[in-house]
Design a protein around this motif. Structure first.
Motif, mmCIF file in Angstrom:
data_model
loop_
_atom_site.group_PDB
_atom_site.id
_atom_site.type_symbol
_atom_site.label_atom_id
_atom_site.label_comp_id
_atom_site.label_asym_id
_atom_site.label_seq_id
_atom_site.Cartn_x
_atom_site.Cartn_y
_atom_site.Cartn_z
ATOM 1 N N ARG A 1 22.392 18.235 -6.754
ATOM 2 C CA ARG A 1 22.093 17.648 -7.392
ATOM 3 C C ARG A 1 21.317 17.653 -8.580
ATOM 4 O O ARG A 1 20.941 18.584 -8.191
ATOM 5 N N PRO B 1 18.301 14.614 -12.682
ATOM 6 C CA PRO B 1 17.882 13.464 -13.310
ATOM 7 C C PRO B 1 18.193 13.043 -12.033
ATOM 8 O O PRO B 1 18.150 11.725 -11.471
ATOM 9 N N VAL B 2 19.360 13.004 -11.355
ATOM 10 C CA VAL B 2 20.368 12.209 -10.613
ATOM 11 C C VAL B 2 19.820 12.447 -9.332
ATOM 12 O O VAL B 2 19.584 11.375 -8.553
ATOM 13 N N LEU C 1 16.409 12.636 -9.295
ATOM 14 C CA LEU C 1 15.157 11.717 -9.582
ATOM 15 C C LEU C 1 15.652 10.512 -9.028
ATOM 16 O O LEU C 1 14.800 8.946 -8.391
ATOM 17 N N LEU C 2 16.514 9.725 -9.433
ATOM 18 C CA LEU C 2 16.851 8.139 -9.631
ATOM 19 C C LEU C 2 17.501 7.765 -8.221
ATOM 20 O O LEU C 2 17.110 7.056 -7.876
ATOM 21 N N ASP C 3 18.049 8.882 -7.249
ATOM 22 C CA ASP C 3 18.412 8.918 -6.075
ATOM 23 C C ASP C 3 17.298 8.357 -5.177
ATOM 24 O O ASP C 3 16.619 7.259 -4.384
ATOM 25 N N ALA D 1 14.150 7.444 -5.992
ATOM 26 C CA ALA D 1 13.345 6.694 -6.735
ATOM 27 C C ALA D 1 13.979 5.050 -5.954
ATOM 28 O O ALA D 1 13.235 4.504 -5.903
ATOM 29 N N ALA D 2 15.438 5.068 -6.457
ATOM 30 C CA ALA D 2 16.257 4.151 -5.860
ATOM 31 C C ALA D 2 15.510 3.329 -4.951
ATOM 32 O O ALA D 2 15.319 2.555 -3.283
#
Lengths: 559, 451
Positions: A40, A43-44, A46-48, A50-51
């Motif tokens: 991955r 940034p993706v 990180l978003l994963d 964070a979600a």
């Protein structure tokens, strides 16, 4: 909760979320996330993470620890409002935001103006305010000082409880007796003395006022005990509070205050003494005044001759006569006015040939002194609350000089009227309006008992009708109209029905006036109906027989 | 129906007003003065109201319709309902005798009522006449849906790209970018026919200016947006319920498809949120027997009150149909069998710990959920510094009030109603705190709306 977990067993430590936020803030280019999933982009990944963390944080929220609970509001033993009356209150309060100040008023009633009347009626019936209405009630009272006493009485203990929690409503806490603390009763001598010795001025003034209302002698003694050490402005205020419960027993104290260092204190003491017809000061003033006014029998008809005092001696000054006249007035007539004003009215029949007040007022006065003399008698009648002299000085309401600028001004007449019984007052004002119309009547109507007596109501309605037929605009009479809305007996609404139609426009009438008049009468009728409904709703819990009676009764409160 | 059912209260009538000005104007007309020829019967009210013109306005209100009152007035106002209709309803609600029962409406009112009811009957007959609503060409509809799905997929992919760019550069840059960046992205999502994404993106723009702690909030919302994108892109691998939730969160058209549930539905709360273009009305209902809490949504274009209005505290006998999507409470109002009547019951309540748990559970079905409807039993409003919380009367825990609730006048009504004693409060409980919407006093007493 506020997004921050307050305990609970979230599996991810708080630190990892903080780390995610820091990484996000700086950007993954500058700070690659630790342990990113392979395959991955940073940034993706990180978003994963964070979600997952966000949903986990939210799902793990737990309640916070409770803060200290407020004390319960004291119980209000009064019965709750009938449901319809409660709805009426919310309508009246909802109208608060819009002032009638902007523009034409139209044909609908000014609800805010009815709130004082509604509150007085609800208080008279002893109902408790619905708790959920208290915020709006306090807001209304915050904006209008004149509403506060009735609003706070209606709000009861819970309004005070609520006001302590919101700084916007601080006025309610201040307005509570003694600023929230209770005043000691007259029997608690020690507490009374301690408060009098150590209290702030406002507390002491409240204490003195309370004592004068119930035990006037105690109040006076308390004041006398510290009189010599009080500041001049405080002496003046305290002395003024003796007006309540004033009696002959206060004379020695007041007589002594005539020798005060401060001129204002002396003047107030003299004024209070002259309101006691049996006082030594009143007797001294009677001697001085009668020396100036005499009956002249030499002419064809008896007349009053006036010889104004030649000087203002020390004795007169001590008795409160102000030596220096205001600019533009002769000093001799200035002194005369003060002497006659302070002399007991009871001395005049004896001095003037045993005549009654009416006969004395009817006597001609030589050399143009009539205005001065009658004006002084008016002030005396108001000060001494003498109904016979008030009646005599008012004269006949239909007399031609009653309407014009005569010896007695409208303001003075309004004060004289206050000394008469309500029925007599209403009859006089009705007679005045029937002869002179409404243009001068506003002040006089203001002193009449509410609701207006039938004869007075009839006179006002007739006069409005005449004013309409004369072709003027209704807003020339907006003051009287406003008063009529609040003070006419709701039963008079029937009488107004005929006035609701728009009359045919006459050539000499102001353009469009007819429509505006119909609108104004419409508002008047609507307001009266509303007042009748308000009274009915507040009486709703009474037994049927009483209810019918209550509906027939006009509201017993002034606006 | 010859009865008007329960007379409304003034508050219920005023809730119909499209704005504050109408509310005020209407209250002024709620007195007998300007009215003549008023009457009521067969579920309708009528009357003539004297205005500024030479001819009085003719006003009729029909109360029989399931979707709320219908109005007609000869005045030129564009407000709906106009002040005359509100005034007439207030007159009827306020004072008995002011709107007397009459055998028959006058001609001008009767014609409109007959027309209106005739149309309603015809519509109903059509609706019952079979699946007329089915698309004429199922094949074309399928192709349209496919095309839309492609555009949404393109939009979601683009948004993913933008989020990645943002996080690569850091959220700190978002603070400088301001609204412009987000508005442009939101417009792209509108083009992609994903209004749900557009709305969320627009909200991101406000976060950097929302005070301390904004980076964490922005990251949360970006992450949830990312989650929604990912949900859409892999919707074929999601369980059916969750996939439906994703579709409705994206703003794709959904139709209520659940079985109709007939119940006595207690109206818990009704409140509006307005943006310049649209007023959204939310109405929470609680089923006496089903025990469920359902949300009705109704929309009004700018300046108009949404059509549906239900009086808080009353219960209506009606059918509700749920929208698809697991964990979501939205429903559509179907047939109403009787006008709203006094409820005589309150929703069963939870304590604060159970309420927080309820929210956590609900996130499992719908991770994008901001709050869940909850009734708290025996809680006391307690000041906590410059904030407020609702504390359990019997335990040591409390839920803080949300920031929105702290600034509303309803807070003080709640505090006044409680007077330091425990009350029952219905509201929305979520990660921002608890937002009270309606309260009931300790002991007997009617529902008090707080919003």
């Amino acid at each position: 909760m506020n997004g921050a977990p307050t305990g609970g067993d979230t599996t991810a430590p708080e630190g990892s979320w903080e780390e995610l936020v820091t990484t996000a803030l700086l950007g993954t280019d500058r700070r690659p996330p630790a342990g990113a999933a392979p395959g991955r982009a940073a940034p993706v990944a990180l978003l994963d993470a964070a979600a997952v963390a966000t949903v986990r944080r939210r799902a793990g929220l737990r309640p916070a620890r409770a803060a200290r609970r407020p004390e319960r509001a004291p119980a209000d033993p009064r019965p709750p409002l009938p449901a319809r009356a409660a709805h009426r209150l919310s309508t009246l309060l909802a109208d608060r935001s819009g002032g009638g100040s902007g523009g034409r008023r139209g044909s609908s009633p000014d609800l805010m103006e009815l709130l004082p009347q509604w509150l007085a009626a609800a208080n008279a019936q002893g109902y408790a305010a619905p708790p959920q209405a208290l915020p709006a009630l306090l807001d209304a009272a915050r904006g209008r000082t004149d509403l506060r006493p009735a609003a706070l009485a209606f709000g009861g203990p819970r309004a005070l409880w609520l006001a302590r929690l919101n700084p916007d409503w601080r006025f309610a806490v201040r307005a509570a007796p003694g600023g929230g603390a209770t005043l000691p009763g007259p029997e608690d001598t020690e507490a009374v003395h301690r408060l009098w010795q150590e209290g702030l001025f406002a507390e002491r003034a409240a204490l003195l006022g309370a004592l004068r209302a119930r035990t006037p002698a105690l109040g006076r003694e308390l004041l006398a005990s510290t009189w010599a050490t009080e500041r001049a402005e405080d002496r003046l205020m305290f002395l003024d509070s003796l007006r309540a419960g004033l009696s002959q027993a206060d004379e020695p104290f007041l007589e002594q205050a005539l020798g005060d260092r401060s001129r204002n204190v002396r003047a107030t003491a003299a004024e209070l003494l002259s309101a006691l017809p049996g006082s030594a000061l009143a007797a001294r003033m009677a001697v001085r005044a009668t020396a100036c006014v005499a009956l002249d029998r030499t002419g064809d008809a008896p007349a009053i001759v006036v010889e104004a005092p030649l000087e203002c001696d020390g004795g007169m000054e001590r008795d409160g006569v102000v030596a220096a006249p205001p600019t533009g007035r002769g000093e001799r007539s200035w002194w005369l006015g003060q002497l006659v004003e302070a002399a007991p009215l009871g001395t005049w029949p004896g001095r003037l040939g045993g005549r009654t007040a009416e006969e004395i007022v009817a006597l001609p006065v030589a050399d143009g002194w009539q205005g001065e003399l009658h004006a002084a008698w008016c002030r005396a009648a108001v000060r001494q609350r003498d109904a016979a002299w008030s009646r005599a000085l008012l004269g006949s309401p239909s007399a031609p000089e009653a309407g014009g600028p005569g010896a007695v001004s409208l303001a003075e007449r309004a004060k004289l009227l206050a000394a008469l019984e309500p029925a007599e007052r209403a009859a006089w004002v009705a007679g005045f309006i029937a002869t002179h119309g409404l243009s001068e009547a506003f002040q006089l109507l203001g002193v009449c008992a509410v609701p207006w007596a039938p004869s007075l109501g009839q006179a006002v309605v007739d006069a409005l009708n005449i004013a309409r037929d004369a072709g003027s605009y209704p807003w020339s009479f907006s003051g009287v109209m406003g008063l009529a809305e609040r003070c006419l007996d709701p039963a008079d609404a029937v009488r107004l029905e005929a006035l609701l139609a728009i009359p045919d426009e006459r050539e000499d009438a102001a353009p469009g006036a007819g429509g505006y008049w119909a609108e104004a009468f419409q508002r008047l009728v609507t307001t009266l109906r509303l007042r009748a409904a308000m009274t009915r709703e507040l009486a709703a819990s009474a037994p049927p027989a009483e209810q019918a009676e209550a509906a027939a009764q006009p509201p017993d409160a002034a606006g | 129906m010859t009865e008007q059912g329960v007379r409304w209260t003034a508050d219920q009538v005023l809730a119909l007003a499209p704005d504050a000005a109408s509310r005020k104007a209407g209250s002024k007309l709620g007195a007998a003065g300007p009215w003549s020829g008023t009457g009521s019967g067969e579920g309708a009210l009528w009357g003539q109201c004297k205005g500024s013109g030479s001819r009085p306005y003719q006003t009729v209100v029909d109360l029989t319709d399931a979707a709320g009152p219908a109005y007609r007035c000869s005045c030129p106002s564009r407000k709906f309902p106009c002040k005359h209709a509100l005034g007439l309803l207030l007159l009827w609600a306020g004072d008995d005798g002011a709107v007397p029962a009459a055998a028959q409406p006058p001609d001008w009112a009767g014609r409109w009522l007959a027309d209106r009811r005739g149309r309603a009957e015809a519509k109903k007959a059509r609706a019952e006449g079979g699946p007329a609503a089915a698309p004429a060409d199922p094949e074309a509809a399928r192709r349209r849906a496919e095309r839309r799905a492609e555009r949404v997929t393109a939009g979601a992919s683009e948004l993913e790209q933008r989020l990645s760019d943002l996080l690569r550069g850091g959220l700190a840059t978002a603070e400088q970018a301001g609204y412009g960046l987000w508005d442009e992205t939101a417009a792209r999502m509108v083009d992609a026919q994903a209004p749900g994404l557009a709305a969320r993106v627009r909200e991101l723009g406000a976060i950097p200016a929302s005070g301390p702690g904004w980076p964490a909030r922005l990251l949360e919302e970006c992450a949830l947006l990312h989650l929604l994108d990912q949900g859409w892109l892999r919707r074929d691998r999601l369980p059916e319920g969750l996939a439906a939730t994703v579709r409705s969160r994206l703003g794709l058209p959904v139709t209520p498809d659940g079985p109709p549930v007939r119940d006595r539905w207690l109206v818990l709360a009704q409140y509006d949120t307005a943006d310049p273009k649209l007023t959204t009305r939310r109405i929470w209902l609680h089923g006496a027997e089903s025990g469920g809490t359902r949300l009705l949504l109704s929309y009004g274009a700018a300046g108009r009150a949404p059509e549906l209005s239900l009086p808080v505290g009353l219960a209506l006998d009606a059918e509700l149909t749920a929208y698809p999507g697991s964990g979501r409470s939205r429903a559509a109002l179907g047939e109403r069998f009787a006008p709203p009547a006094p409820a005589g019951f309150r929703p069963p309540g939870l304590n604060t710990a159970q309420a927080a748990e309820r929210y956590g559970e609900a996130l499992r079905e719908d991770p994008w959920l901001d709050a869940v409807p909850v009734t708290l039993d025996r809680v006391i409003p307690v000041p906590d510094g410059d904030r407020w919380q609702l504390a359990d009367a019997d335990t040591d825990t409390a839920l803080p009030l949300s920031r929105a609730a702290r600034s509303r006048p309803g807070l003080w009504r709640l505090v006044a109603l409680s007077g330091g004693a425990p009350v029952t409060v219905f509201g929305e409980c979520g990660h921002r705190g608890f937002t009270p919407l309606t309260a009931w006093p300790e002991g007997a007493g009617e529902a008090v709306p707080l919003c």
